[in-house]
Structure formats: C-alpha cells, structure tokens
Motif scaffolding. Structure first.
Motif, short mmCIF file in Angstrom:
data_model
loop_
_atom_site.label_atom_id
_atom_site.label_comp_id
_atom_site.label_asym_id
_atom_site.label_seq_id
_atom_site.Cartn_x
_atom_site.Cartn_y
_atom_site.Cartn_z
N ARG A 94 -4.75 12.07 13.61
CA ARG A 94 -4.90 11.41 14.92
C ARG A 94 -6.36 11.17 15.23
O ARG A 94 -7.25 11.81 14.69
CB ARG A 94 -4.31 12.29 16.02
CG ARG A 94 -5.01 13.63 16.20
CD ARG A 94 -4.37 14.48 17.31
NE ARG A 94 -3.00 14.79 17.00
CZ ARG A 94 -1.97 14.39 17.74
NH1 ARG A 94 -2.17 13.64 18.82
NH2 ARG A 94 -0.75 14.74 17.42
N LEU A 126 3.28 10.10 11.15
CA LEU A 126 2.61 8.99 11.80
C LEU A 126 1.14 9.32 12.05
O LEU A 126 0.76 10.47 12.25
CB LEU A 126 3.28 8.69 13.14
CG LEU A 126 4.73 8.20 13.09
CD1 LEU A 126 5.28 8.09 14.50
CD2 LEU A 126 4.83 6.87 12.36
N ARG A 128 -1.68 8.82 14.76
CA ARG A 128 -1.61 8.59 16.21
C ARG A 128 -2.99 8.35 16.82
O ARG A 128 -3.98 8.87 16.36
CB ARG A 128 -0.94 9.77 16.90
CG ARG A 128 0.45 10.10 16.34
CD ARG A 128 1.07 11.30 17.03
NE ARG A 128 2.29 11.73 16.38
CZ ARG A 128 3.49 11.19 16.60
NH1 ARG A 128 3.61 10.22 17.48
NH2 ARG A 128 4.56 11.64 15.96
N TRP A 151 2.67 2.40 10.25
CA TRP A 151 3.04 3.74 10.67
C TRP A 151 1.98 4.36 11.59
O TRP A 151 1.51 5.47 11.38
CB TRP A 151 3.29 4.64 9.45
CG TRP A 151 4.43 4.17 8.60
CD1 TRP A 151 4.33 3.59 7.37
CD2 TRP A 151 5.83 4.21 8.92
NE1 TRP A 151 5.58 3.26 6.90
CE2 TRP A 151 6.53 3.63 7.83
CE3 TRP A 151 6.57 4.67 10.02
CZ2 TRP A 151 7.92 3.51 7.81
CZ3 TRP A 151 7.94 4.54 10.00
CH2 TRP A 151 8.61 3.97 8.91
N ASP A 153 1.16 5.17 15.69
CA ASP A 153 1.75 5.34 17.02
C ASP A 153 0.63 5.50 18.05
O ASP A 153 -0.26 6.33 17.88
CB ASP A 153 2.65 6.58 17.03
CG ASP A 153 3.37 6.79 18.36
OD1 ASP A 153 3.27 5.90 19.23
OD2 ASP A 153 4.01 7.84 18.53
N THR A 154 0.69 4.68 19.09
CA THR A 154 -0.27 4.67 20.20
C THR A 154 -1.61 4.10 19.71
O THR A 154 -2.47 4.81 19.19
CB THR A 154 -0.47 6.06 20.81
OG1 THR A 154 0.81 6.67 21.07
CG2 THR A 154 -1.25 5.97 22.11
N GLY A 179 6.99 0.68 11.22
CA GLY A 179 6.90 1.96 11.91
C GLY A 179 5.89 2.05 13.03
O GLY A 179 5.75 3.11 13.63
N CYS A 180 5.19 0.98 13.34
CA CYS A 180 4.20 1.05 14.42
C CYS A 180 4.91 1.06 15.79
O CYS A 180 5.97 0.49 15.96
CB CYS A 180 3.24 -0.12 14.35
SG CYS A 180 2.07 -0.02 12.97
N ALA A 181 4.27 1.73 16.76
CA ALA A 181 4.88 1.87 18.08
C ALA A 181 3.82 2.07 19.14
O ALA A 181 2.73 2.60 18.88
CB ALA A 181 5.86 3.05 18.09
N ASN A 182 4.16 1.64 20.36
CA ASN A 182 3.35 1.94 21.54
C ASN A 182 1.93 1.42 21.40
O ASN A 182 0.96 2.18 21.44
CB ASN A 182 3.35 3.46 21.82
CG ASN A 182 4.74 4.02 21.95
OD1 ASN A 182 5.56 3.46 22.66
ND2 ASN A 182 5.02 5.10 21.24
N THR A 214 8.17 -0.87 17.71
CA THR A 214 8.64 -0.75 19.09
C THR A 214 7.51 -0.69 20.11
O THR A 214 6.43 -0.15 19.84
CB THR A 214 9.52 0.50 19.26
OG1 THR A 214 8.76 1.67 18.92
CG2 THR A 214 10.73 0.44 18.36
N ASN A 215 7.79 -1.25 21.29
CA ASN A 215 6.96 -1.10 22.49
C ASN A 215 5.52 -1.59 22.27
O ASN A 215 4.57 -0.81 22.21
CB ASN A 215 6.94 0.37 22.94
CG ASN A 215 8.31 0.88 23.32
OD1 ASN A 215 9.18 0.11 23.72
ND2 ASN A 215 8.53 2.17 23.17
#
Length: 352
Positions: A94, A126, A128, A151, A153-154, A179-182, A214-215
C-alpha cells in the motif's frame, strides 16, 4: 543516471540493465529529483526503474513509496517505472505516490511497455492507496500505455498531461485493468497529434473474462485527437463518466464514449465534439457479456456524425441485441454532420 554506452550493447546474461532494480521487501522509500536516461535497448530488456517484492517470495511487503520530480527519458523495454506487489495472499502492499515526474519516449521500441505500470498481486493481494498526479508525458516514440493499473484498490489519477506524437496500434493513454476498484480519474489531459492514430484515451477493461472493475469516477478530463476517447468495457460496473471534454476531427470510426459489457454506468454532462459516433453501446461478445442499468443524460454532441452513423450508436453482436434498463434522455446535438442519425434505430426496437 545515464548509461548509453553500457546499456545499448548486448549483455552476457542476455538482458540489458535497469537504472534501478529493487526486488525485495520495501518500506518508506523515496526517489526524488533523479534522472533515469539511456538504460536498456528495447530488444533484450532493461530500462528504467523496477520496484517490488521478488515474484517468488512470500510475505514481502511494499509500503510507502514516493517517486517525485524525476525524469525518465530514452530508456528501453521499461521506459519508466514498474511497481509490482507481492502475489501471496495477505501481503501488506500500500501507499504509492508518483507525482510531478516527466516521461519522454523510449529507444529500440520492439518490446516497449508502459511509462507507469503498477501491478497488484491478484484478487488476494491487492495493492492499495495509489496516487498518480501532475506527471507529464511527451511521447515522440512508441510506447504501449502511458499509465496502467492492475489489481489496485483506492487510487487517484489526476492532473496528468499526456501528449502523443507517435502511437503504437492499439495503445492507450490510461488503462485500468483487471480487479481495480474505487478509483478517480480526474482532470487529466490526453492529446494526440497523429491523424492516423489507433490510440485510446482512457480505457477501463478486464483482460480476463468474466471479471470486474468497480466503482470508478472518470470526470473533468480533456481528451483530444484520439480515435476512442473513453471506453468502459468488459466487466466494468458502477462507473460515472461525467463532465469530460472530448474532441476529434470526425475521423472514420472515431468514438467519444464507448460502453460495452458493463453495468451501472452513468454518462452525464459530457461535451463531445467532432467524433463520428459521440457514443457507442454494446453487449459484448462473450457468454457472460451483458449491458444493464445504463443512463445517458444531459450530454452535448457538437458537429458529430458522418457516413450515415448514429450519434448514439448500437454495437450489435451476431447473437443479437438484449440490454436491460437503458435510459437515454435530455441530450443535445448541435450542427450534426448531414445524414447522421441522432439515435440508432436498434434502441427503439426493444422495450427497456
């Protein structure tokens, strides 16, 4: 750092060197005000900067990396920066900041990759909290993608300037993958000078299918001179595409915003100028493909159309058209090219 004389000749190991190669557990690393130039040759490997745990290692984390105010120029296979997370479940990966750097092309670009490539370890690992902002890309040689995430997230991609003077077929300015998100992709500028380009501006796409991204919010970006400005594709869900400014030259088959095999997408308040199709929507061509819960509203289409195309076009697969919960309303078309339809008749053939 520079190494033209050493790095543009074959190495005994069969791979050219990198300017900086750190494959180990990493924590609180800052790379500031550095220049990485003339590493690798684009044929047998090598290039800029590689960071992250060894691929075979388990439990190695990656935390708090800063790469700021650096220059990456004329490198080989990896023209800029590659950061990869641990692939083992539960790794602590992260906190990456890539800000205010400059990227300029590559050499010997037969195998060239991305300027910024950030890769999580998969669904169980992931990466982050990623920030990529204020970077400038002046690309007069071919690269694959300027910024690519897998992959992650955020994340936030903001205020980056991408200027393409050379284009690899099928390449993208910003590519958000499996797999990416937010995430937020906000306030970036993507410009191509090539009239014959095959460049995508911002593309959201799962390479593995079925899969999900997502998102996301894609807003307040400027995309000019590319054949496909914004694409929300294959497995994307919960995406807002709002207040972007897109312009082209009515090049054949140019598309402002493409929505394919996606769900929960809002397209609102965009201004799209001089594209053959202001928008195109489709089902996709895989067994699990579908188009569901799409809203297209309050957009403006200036001087769009051509070749009898619809401003809002349907991409119809061989298996036929079957979308659910599709709403198109309150959009404005101004000075459309003569002979262009406003909306593809396919949209009137079904009860939504």
């Amino acid at each position: 750092m520079g190494g033209r004389s050493q790095q543009l000749s074959s190495s005994p190991q069969g791979q050219e060197g990198f300017a900086l190669y750190l494959r180990c557990a990493l924590r609180a690393i800052s790379i500031l005000n550095c220049r990485f130039q003339h590493f690798g040759d684009g044929r047998s490997g090598g290039g800029g900067v590689i960071l992250g745990p060894r691929p075979e290692a388990e439990g190695q984390g990656l935390e708090s990396l800063r790469i700021e105010d650096c220059v990456f120029a004329d490198n080989g296979n990896v023209p800029g920066l590659y950061i990869a997370a641990c692939q083992a479940p539960g790794c602590n990966c992260r906190g990456i900041s890539v800000n205010n750097n400059s990227f300029a092309g590559s050499v010997g670009s037969t195998k060239v990759q991305n300027c910024i490539y950030i890769l999580g370890g998969g669904a169980q690992s992931l990466l982050r909290h990623v920030m990529i902002s204020g970077n400038r890309f002046e690309l007069d040689t071919r690269i694959d993608v300027a910024i690519e995430l897998n992959w992650v997230d955020t994340f936030t991609l903001s205020g980056n300037m991408l200027h393409f003077q050379a284009v690899m077929p099928g390449s993208s300015g910003i590519l958000i993958r499996d797999g990416c998100a937010n995430g937020a992709i906000v306030g970036n500028v993507i410009v191509s000078d090539r009239a014959d380009n095959d460049l995508r501006g911002i593309l959201v796409l799962n390479f593995q299918h079925p899969g999900t991204i997502t998102n996301l919010v894609i807003s307040d970006n400027v995309v000019s001179g590319v054949i496909g400005a914004i694409g929300v594709d294959r497995g994307s869900t919960g995406v807002v595409v709002a207040n972007n400014r897109i312009s082209g030259s009515n090049a054949q088959a140019s598309v402002g915003i493409r929505i394919v095999d996606a769900s929960g997408v809002l397209v609102n308040g965009n201004i799209i100028s001089a594209m053959t199709q202001a928008m195109a929507m489709g089902m996709g061509d895989r067994p699990a493909s579908g188009l569901r819960n799409i809203v297209v509203e309050h957009n403006r289409f200036d001087r769009c159309g051509g070749d009898g195309q619809a401003l809002i076009a349907a991409i119809v697969p061989l298996s036929g058209w079957a979308a659910k919960e599709l709403l198109i309303r309150d959009n404005t078309a101004v000075d459309s090219v003569a002979g262009s339809r406003q909306i593809d008749p396919v949209f009137f053939c079904r009860r939504w």
